[in-house]
Write an enzyme that holds these catalytic residues in place. Structure first.
Site, PDB file in Angstrom:
ATOM      1  N   ASP A 217       0.834  -1.207   0.000  1.00 14.49           N
ATOM      2  CA  ASP A 217       0.000   0.000   0.000  1.00 14.49           C
ATOM      3  C   ASP A 217       0.867   1.255   0.000  1.00 14.49           C
ATOM      4  O   ASP A 217       0.579   2.232  -0.699  1.00 14.49           O
ATOM      5  CB  ASP A 217      -0.921  -0.013   1.223  1.00 14.49           C
TER       6      ASP A 217
ATOM      7  N   LYS B 229       1.385   4.432  -2.797  1.00 16.35           N
ATOM      8  CA  LYS B 229       1.309   5.853  -2.455  1.00 16.35           C
ATOM      9  C   LYS B 229       2.541   6.618  -2.922  1.00 16.35           C
ATOM     10  O   LYS B 229       2.424   7.722  -3.478  1.00 16.35           O
ATOM     11  CB  LYS B 229       1.107   6.009  -0.947  1.00 16.35           C
TER      12      LYS B 229
END
Length: 813
Positions: free
Chosen positions: A677, A681
């Site tokens: 994750d 980003k």
């Protein structure tokens, strides 16, 4: 003298006729009055249908005639005391018998001629006007009835006869000079030709009848009574927020009526305009409303007076290099259309003389093409010009106003608004008087275009945002809650009306043409249809609303796959779903390019830092010319929570489980702890800073043992955390020995990106980062000595929803 005209809906029922007679009676002691009456609403259509059925040899015409008879006899029974009904019913039956005989004759011959059709259609006005006259007499008013065929003379062009004004004016003035009745009731729409045969003035001709009488008598006012309170700034059936126009000039009214405003029949205006007689449009069912007064121009609050549109338009384009510099092409083109009696609605020609484009009704399209191709057959054969190009399924929207010529940039404002809403303009025409700007668009975009234009010119204080929401879990639910609580503030302070037009989750979907009430959205959604992603996307496109925004609160690949379709239709996309922006660079760039090309917003602030202004800050730096050198960040609120609580000998497994129980991690914590994750980003931030990177280019220094990362399920994963407890304790001990803290850090520098667990000292900005907060450090050419820092809560449904909320507002501001 005053002339009043009442339309079909005004005499469409017993109650309506009583209202009309009440209005007429209220004019007592205000001078003489001529009252023109239309057929009862729907009767003319039934008369035409009966004639067509009879002409085709179908006996169903008798059923239609029976319906017409029942309606008029019921009106007599409802309007008059039973003691006088017998003679009145007898008179009406006499007229209806003549109508039946006419239809029987058409049936026997097997042909409905234009002459017979005019005679047939006349019965509607003859019956309704006679009933109104008799009702006024029964009320004690000095009323008389006069057959308009004895007053209005025309040529023999059945269906749309041309008025002989010299003869008509003499007959009208002579009649009224010798007419003692204070109230004279006249049937509208009908007249007589040279041989005294019945003719008609075209659909809407009752207005024209009233104008003819008003002009002949030099009336003080012509009042058109209908079922709306005047001319509106737009068609209220398509633009619900349309408002009445209190005053309008003759020229503006003619322009609007020509382009589809159905309140007044276009030829009506000319006779009274020549005499400068005011026309007042009033509402029979709301007689106290002011309505619209048409007279010489006065001061107006807006540069645009009204907008209107014509649907079912075809564009005919004649083009070719053989036209350049050669005189006579235009004349031949329009002569060919004239021979086929094709009405030209719009004309535009390129300055190079390479093409001429005309707009006509679709019903005339085929005969127009045949006529023009025949006229230019030789030039087409010699390839000096191309065969006529025909485009259909189009419409014209027109912006009208006497005051438009005094405002700079008005055209830009118009076409800019259309462009921002992905409405393609096929052709443009503007008269030299600058009273009208017309644009040809796709027929499917008419409603959207009218609402867009109306918002720009008449609703400057309020803009409407139409939102479609996918995903109603923690974030989606909070978003809808916030939108509900802020509705009044948005409207009063920002002039924004945010409407939720569609909601969907994995099970259900719900749409509303008027907006879903947020105080009951859960029940509404449960009552909706089974969720089908393809149908959901199609319905969003088909609704074709202005300022549309699609909001994705999911983590779904399939939903992210819809973005390009929405953007291509000018629908803005707001998303917290990171899948699209962290997919292949080509897809990321395609979405950004589509947003620019189709004037839609593609906003994903919540992809990084939830509600924190991370991406917007980065965008501002890049747009202002700054160069991003380094980005360092703690971007996972989940991981920050874990490592802030993994202290003083705490058990790593228990800390991770506590984070999962608090909702800080995904149901499978490996999604967070793997660093994937965070990789997404930092990839998004790197791309937004200008880097061309793929996910595989990011180095992941994973701190999880392979056995834990690749465990068969979540339970097995937790078992592996126990097995490798010493590994995690060693990581903590190494940091503690140096007086440092563990942080999962993302870094981008000079085109390279990485993520991984690091220990940071007290002097580092990351050291004091607590709870589930995020922090981003931008080191740039301008912020070289001290980085620009964005810090705050980077996880949680409330803050993520607020970030989405802010992006929705940005789409229209």
């Amino acid at each position: 003298m005053q002339v009043l005209k009442f339309g079909g809906t005004s005499v469409g029922s017993t109650q309506a006729i009583e209202q009309v007679c009440s209005i007429i009676a209220s004019y007592k002691r205000k001078g003489r009055m001529a009252v023109v009456v239309s057929a009862m609403s729907g009767v003319t259509d039934k008369l035409i249908a009966a004639g067509q059925q009879a002409g085709q040899g179908q006996e169903q015409y008798r059923t239609i005639l029976q319906e017409i008879e029942n309606r008029h006899l019921e009106a007599i029974r409802g309007l008059f005391p039973i003691t006088v009904q017998s003679s009145l019913l007898s008179q009406v039956k006499k007229q209806l018998n003549q109508l039946e005989s006419l239809c029987d004759g058409i049936f026997q011959v097997g042909e409905l001629s234009r002459r017979s059709l005019d005679k047939l259609m006349s019965f509607g006005e003859l019956l309704s006007s006679w009933i109104v006259a008799e009702k006024l007499k029964q009320m004690g008013l000095p009323a008389g009835w006069k057959d308009s065929r004895e007053l209005i003379s025309t040529d023999a062009q059945f269906g749309h006869a041309l008025v002989d004004f010299e003869v008509t004016d003499h007959q009208v003035t002579s009649f009224f000079q010798h007419q003692p009745s204070e109230y004279v009731i006249l049937p509208g729409f009908i007249a007589s030709g040279p041989d005294k045969e019945t003719t008609t003035l075209g659909r809407g001709g009752s207005d024209y009848t009233a104008a003819i009488v008003a002009a002949a008598m030099d009336a003080s006012v012509l009042e058109i009574w209908t079922d709306v309170s005047g001319m509106m700034t737009a068609d209220p059936r398509l633009v619900p927020q349309a408002i009445a126009i209190p005053r309008i000039s003759y020229e503006e009214a003619m322009e609007l009526s020509h382009f589809g405003a159905k309140v007044i029949y276009p030829p009506t205006i000319q006779p009274v305009m020549n005499r400068r007689i005011p026309i007042w449009i009033k509402n029979t069912f709301a007689p106290d409303d002011y309505g619209t007064l048409i007279q010489d121009n006065g001061e107006k609050p807006f540069p645009v007076t009204g907008i209107s549109g014509i649907q079912k338009i075809a564009l005919l384009t004649l083009e070719g290099s053989g036209m350049v510099g050669i005189p006579g092409f235009s004349k031949r083109l329009f002569d060919a259309l004239l021979r086929e009696k094709v009405n030209v609605i719009l004309i535009t020609q390129s300055s190079s003389e390479h093409s001429i484009t005309t707009g006509v009704h679709e019903s005339d399209m085929l005969k127009a093409k045949a006529a023009i191709d025949s006229e230019f057959a030789q030039e087409i054969h010699d390839k000096r010009i191309e065969p006529l190009l025909v485009e259909r399924d189009l419409a014209i929207v027109a912006v009208v106003g006497d005051n438009m010529k005094n405002y700079h940039g008005l055209s830009g404002k118009l076409f800019g608004a259309l462009g921002r809403n992905a409405i393609n303009v096929r052709a443009i025409a503007q008269g030299s008087t600058e009273k009208n700007i017309s644009a040809v668009i796709n027929k499917a975009d008419v409603k959207k275009a009218l609402n867009v234009i109306h918002e720009v010119f008449f609703e400057s204080e309020t803009r409407q945002v139409n939102v479609f929401v996918a995903g109603t879990g923690n974030v989606g639910g909070k978003l809808l809650e916030q939108l509900q609580s802020q509705q009044s503030y948005l409207l009063q302070e920002l002039g924004l009306q945010v409407r939720i037009m569609g909601i969907a989750n994995s099970r259900k979907m719900r749409f509303s043409e008027t907006g879903i009430h947020l105080d009951n959205w859960k029940a509404d959604l449960e009552a909706g249809h089974e969720m089908d992603l393809t149908q959901f996307a199609q319905r969003v496109r088909d609704m074709n609303l202005r300022n549309s925004v699609f909001v994705d609160n999911t983590a779904s690949d399939e939903v992210a796959g819809l973005y390009s379709t929405f953007l291509q239709h000018g629908i803005s996309v707001v998303t917290c779903n990171k899948i699209a922006c962290s997919s292949e660079y080509a897809n990321y760039k395609k979405l950004k390019d589509l947003a620019r090309k189709f004037n839609a917003s593609f906003l994903f602030e919540t992809n990084v830092g939830a509600g924190l202004p991370v991406i917007n800050t980065l965008n501002d730096l890049v747009r202002s010319g700054d160069k991003v050198n380094t980005i360092e960040a703690v971007l996972s609120g989940s991981l920050n929570f874990v490592f802030n609580n993994f202290v003083n000998g705490a058990n790593f497994r228990k800390v991770v489980k506590a984070a999962q129980d608090e909702g800080y991690t995904e149901p499978d914590p490996r999604i967070d702890l793997s660093g994937k994750d965070v990789m997404r980003k930092i990839l998004i931030l790197a791309r937004e800073s200008g880097a061309v990177l793929e996910m595989k280019d990011i180095v992941n220094h994973s701190f999880l043992p392979d056995e834990a990362l690749h465990a068969k399920d979540v339970n097995a994963f937790y078992e592996q955390l126990d097995v490798h407890a010493a590994h995690f304790q060693q990581l903590l001990q190494n940091a503690s020995d140096k007086g440092e803290r563990l942080k999962f850090v993302a870094r981008y520098h000079n085109g390279e990106a990485s993520v991984g667990l690091q220990s940071v000292g007290r002097e580092h900005p990351f050291y004091q980062l607590e709870g589930k907060d995020n922090i981003v450090l931008f080191t740039t050419s301008r912020y070289a000595e001290q980085p620009l820092i964005v810090k705050g809560a980077g996880a949680g449904a409330d803050v993520t929803a607020s970030g989405i909320f802010a992006d929705i507002i940005r789409t229209v501001r």
